[in-house]
Write an enzyme that holds these catalytic residues in place. Structure first.
Site, PDB file in Angstrom:
ATOM      1  CG  HIS A 203      -9.354 -14.634  81.187  1.00  0.00           C
ATOM      2  ND1 HIS A 203      -8.536 -14.508  82.280  1.00  0.00           N
ATOM      3  CD2 HIS A 203      -9.908 -15.880  81.282  1.00  0.00           C
ATOM      4  CE1 HIS A 203      -8.587 -15.605  83.008  1.00  0.00           C
ATOM      5  NE2 HIS A 203      -9.419 -16.450  82.426  1.00  0.00           N
ATOM      6  CD  GLU A 204     -12.546 -17.176  78.708  1.00  0.00           C
ATOM      7  OE1 GLU A 204     -12.008 -18.275  78.455  1.00  0.00           O
ATOM      8  OE2 GLU A 204     -12.936 -16.868  79.854  1.00  0.00           O
TER       9      GLU A 204
ATOM     10  CG  HIS B 299      -8.053 -19.868  79.144  1.00  0.00           C
ATOM     11  ND1 HIS B 299      -7.086 -20.297  80.032  1.00  0.00           N
ATOM     12  CD2 HIS B 299      -8.944 -19.153  79.882  1.00  0.00           C
ATOM     13  CE1 HIS B 299      -7.393 -19.874  81.248  1.00  0.00           C
ATOM     14  NE2 HIS B 299      -8.505 -19.161  81.176  1.00  0.00           N
TER      15      HIS B 299
END
Length: 456
Positions: free
Chosen positions: A18-19, A22
């Site tokens: 997920h990170e 980003h």
């Protein structure tokens, strides 16, 4: 210990994915990333990139992570680096950075499902067990032993069913979408040519507030077909005393023909419901020879009830098949499954909000940890499938329009695109408090459900 390790590994991987979404898009958009953290709290380990200056950190608490970017709203930004600050980027860049996290989780699920499809997995054949009396499957005329060939939502074209898990997935989607399911099946014992028939499972009107095993009991299909064959026989148990042996196939109990193991187990349990169990006459097949055996189940207490037991494992392993797909078919089915699970997750959340589904369907970290441990114990492939499901849930949850989540920030950017100006700081603060309250309420309910599942 295995449960804890599997849970920490699963959460760590999914948070990292997920990170990384980003982080990757932020770097691509020219935004300076100050810190990339997996986990919260005290720093366990980390390093700083000499090239970018980004600090990569692993925190003590693994339940999340974050990407901290250069931003004028969070501190002083040197004039020469202002162009690399997140808050000065055009709306499309900020939206892309925020959306990249959830989308990375969804893409990761596609990768995991593709790997499973390519490598192959042993699954039970789509042969049905005997449905429960008065269930939807029984009312549709199914008796057990049918091999499902094709299915479709009512009114659509039939599609091939490759395994029992595939059929169970069709049942889940149809029930939660309140749609009837057409089923094409081969009648048991019909020979090589097969007697192919069709029926409709009336799932449109069923109660799906509790999307758990009770839903499948109502449908009447709990597992794949398993022969009523005896496994290990307990010493001095009723089965051994009657002369039964491991490998015996039970054909009839008194005057009732036995279709599968589930029916026989239910019959034995029910024999002790009155507190005493009458002797039964079993017809069994042993190495091609049929024998009549008198069996007297023993009555045992189970909670507040009494049940009958014979002291033998009942049920042969279901017939299995290797399910795998080619390069493109594997990806196509992975994309389809990711989309279907995402839509199903959103539908379930919507039904919870409208009261059509119970709040008991919300699960928290204890349930996730339990499933992580169980799937890891079964094998690597089941654990990969578990990872894909949780990755989809994480992606969908973060796309919800709650201010504290990525979806909430996307709503801010949509407002900015439509009005030409950002959401004001006072309103931003109000929305953040509201979103945090809703999220904490959801987490509290999920934790309560977790505790009740384990205590109950």
């Amino acid at each position: 210990m295995q449960t804890v390790a599997a849970f920490v590994f699963a959460i760590g991987i999914l948070v990292a994915v997920h990170e990384l979404g980003h982080y990757g898009v932020a770097v691509a958009c020219g935004v300076k990333v100050l810190r990339f953290s997996i986990g919260f709290g005290p720093r366990l380990l980390g390093w700083t990139s000499p090239k970018s200056g980004t600090e990569f950190v692993v925190g003590l608490l693994p339940l999340g992570g974050y990407v901290k970017m250069l931003d004028e709203r969070e501190g002083v930004v040197p004039p020469h680096e202002r162009a690399r600050a997140f808050n000065v980027q055009p709306v499309r860049s900020r939206a892309a950075i925020v959306a990249a996290g959830p989308l990375a989780n969804l893409l990761f699920a596609v990768v995991l499902y593709s790997w499973v499809n390519w490598s192959g997995v042993e699954q039970a054949q789509a042969v049905l067990s005997r449905p429960a009396v008065a269930s939807i499957a029984a009312q549709a005329g199914l008796v057990g032993g049918e091999q499902v060939r094709r299915v479709a939502f009512d009114g659509e074209s039939l599609k091939e069913v490759v395994s029992f898990e595939d059929f169970r997935w069709w049942l889940t989607r149809a029930a939660l979408a309140h749609r009837n399911l057409q089923v094409e099946y081969a009648v048991p014992g019909a020979g090589a040519q097969g007697d192919v028939r069709q029926t409709v499972l009336e799932l449109a009107g069923m109660d799906t507030r509790h999307a758990d095993v009770q839903m499948f009991r109502s449908i009447g299909i709990l597992g794949p077909f398993s022969q009523a064959r005896l496994g290990d026989v307990v010493e001095a148990g009723a089965a051994q005393q009657a002369g039964l042996r491991s490998g015996d196939l039970v054909l009839r109990v008194d005057q009732l023909d036995i279709v599968d193991a589930g029916q026989l187990r239910d019959l034995i349990r029910a024999s002790g419901s009155s507190g005493t169990a009458a002797p039964q006459t079993w017809l069994v097949e042993r190495v091609g020879t049929r024998l009549t055996v008198a069996v007297s189940p023993k009555v045992e207490r189970e909670g507040d009830a009494t049940v009958g037991r014979v002291g033998a494992y009942i049920g042969a392993p279901p017939a299995m098949k290797m399910v795998h797909y080619g390069p493109w078919d594997g990806v196509e089915r992975a994309i389809t499954r990711t989309w279907e699970v995402s839509v199903l997750t959103l539908n379930m959340m919507g039904q919870i909000l409208t009261g059509d589904a119970s709040l008991k369907n919300l699960s928290g970290p204890l349930t996730i940890a339990d499933y992580a441990g169980k799937s890891a114990e079964v094998g690597f492939t089941p654990f990969v499938i578990f990872l894909a499901l949780i990755s989809i849930s994480l992606g969908v949850l973060n796309l919800l329009p709650l201010p504290v989540l990525d979806g909430g920030h996307l709503m801010y950017y949509l407002w900015e695109l439509l009005t030409g100006k950002p959401v004001s700081e006072p309103w931003m603060e109000r929305f953040q408090k509201l979103g945090l309250a809703v999220l904490l309420l959801m987490m509290t309910i999920a934790m309560f459900n977790d505790v009740m599942r384990f205590v109950g």
